[in-house]
Design a protein around this motif. Structure first.
Motif, mmCIF file in Angstrom:
data_model
loop_
_atom_site.group_PDB
_atom_site.id
_atom_site.type_symbol
_atom_site.label_atom_id
_atom_site.label_comp_id
_atom_site.label_asym_id
_atom_site.label_seq_id
_atom_site.Cartn_x
_atom_site.Cartn_y
_atom_site.Cartn_z
ATOM 1 N N UNK A 22 0.834 -1.204 0.000
ATOM 2 C CA UNK A 22 0.000 0.000 0.000
ATOM 3 C C UNK A 22 0.873 1.260 0.000
ATOM 4 N N UNK A 23 1.972 1.222 0.741
ATOM 5 C CA UNK A 23 2.909 2.350 0.756
ATOM 6 C C UNK A 23 3.493 2.563 -0.637
ATOM 7 N N UNK A 24 3.827 1.469 -1.317
ATOM 8 C CA UNK A 24 4.375 1.573 -2.673
ATOM 9 C C UNK A 24 3.351 2.171 -3.633
ATOM 10 N N UNK A 25 2.072 1.808 -3.497
ATOM 11 C CA UNK A 25 1.019 2.397 -4.334
ATOM 12 C C UNK A 25 0.913 3.904 -4.074
ATOM 13 N N UNK A 26 1.032 4.293 -2.798
ATOM 14 C CA UNK A 26 0.943 5.712 -2.433
ATOM 15 C C UNK A 26 2.131 6.497 -3.008
ATOM 16 N N UNK A 27 3.320 5.880 -2.994
ATOM 17 C CA UNK A 27 4.501 6.521 -3.577
ATOM 18 C C UNK A 27 4.257 6.844 -5.046
ATOM 19 N N UNK A 28 3.743 5.861 -5.764
ATOM 20 C CA UNK A 28 3.482 6.073 -7.188
ATOM 21 C C UNK A 28 2.465 7.191 -7.386
ATOM 22 N N UNK A 31 4.006 10.458 -7.198
ATOM 23 C CA UNK A 31 4.926 10.750 -8.297
ATOM 24 C C UNK A 31 6.390 10.518 -7.995
ATOM 25 N N UNK A 32 6.683 9.559 -7.113
ATOM 26 C CA UNK A 32 8.097 9.296 -6.867
ATOM 27 C C UNK A 32 8.382 7.812 -6.785
ATOM 28 N N UNK A 33 9.649 7.473 -7.034
ATOM 29 C CA UNK A 33 10.113 6.093 -6.980
ATOM 30 C C UNK A 33 11.406 6.056 -6.171
ATOM 31 N N UNK A 34 11.750 4.866 -5.725
ATOM 32 C CA UNK A 34 12.988 4.675 -4.975
ATOM 33 C C UNK A 34 14.000 4.020 -5.899
#
Length: 201
Positions: A22-28, A31-34
């Motif tokens: 869910x955190x990864x979906x929120x990052x996208x 508008x940012x990636x790791x």
């Protein structure tokens, strides 16, 4: 650890994985990636961030006098934090090596990446760097302490402990004298192998 306790622990691990997704979906969505442990924003997002940065005049105009007066007290913590950081690093370098315990990687706990956020001014960046360092040192020290506890006394407390470290749930029950005598070496061996303690059958 009872079977039911193991089931609950497995559910917690599953929920953590779900939270990570869910955190990864929120990052996208933001508008940012790791990339190689560095957060990277899309070009338009980065420009929008810069527009939202408060200049220092506006920032201090919105800051209460209490915050300005207490800032030196907050920042004075840097001295004991640095001392603890250095002392714990020396402690594990000496003691963990002597006991054959894998050393905690400090870099895994101290993250100083918020200074790359375009919407923070210089004071906010300094604040974020301080908090990242302080909480990172505490997390690092906690992991060193948890490995020490697993080596010397992997026994749960009689009273409820608020937010215990991740190794604690696998520890022996308070009062399990036979388990302590029978399994202490297993706890130590698993620590040397860097694996969590096994639950009894």
């Amino acid at each position: 650890m009872t079977q039911r306790m193991k089931e609950i622990a497995d559910e917690i691990v599953g929920l953590q994985a779900e939270l990570d997704r869910e955190i990864e979906r929120r990052r996208r969505a933001l508008g940012w990636t790791l990339s190689e442990k560095i957060g990277e924003f899309e070009m338009g997002v980065a420009a929008q961030h810069r527009r939202l940065r408060l200049n220092l005049v506006k920032f201090f105009g919105r800051t209460s006098p209490a915050v300005v007066l207490t800032a030196p007290v907050i920042y004075s913590l840097i001295i004991p934090l640095l001392l603890v950081d250095v002392w714990v690093s020396a402690y594990q370098a000496i003691c963990f090596r002597a006991y054959g315990i894998p050393r905690v990687q400090r870099r895994d706990y101290i993250a100083l990446d918020r200074d790359r956020l375009g919407y923070l001014n210089v004071i906010e960046r300094l604040n974020c760097t301080f908090c990242g360092y302080a909480n990172g040192v505490i997390g690092y020290v906690r992991e060193v302490a948890s490995r020490t506890e697993q080596y010397w006394c992997p026994i749960k407390h009689a009273v409820k402990v608020t937010d215990p470290h991740r190794r604690y749930y696998e520890f022996l029950e308070f009062g399990d004298a036979e388990g302590y005598r029978a399994r202490l070496n297993d706890f130590r061996a698993r620590l040397r192998d860097d694996t969590p303690p096994a639950a009894p059958n």
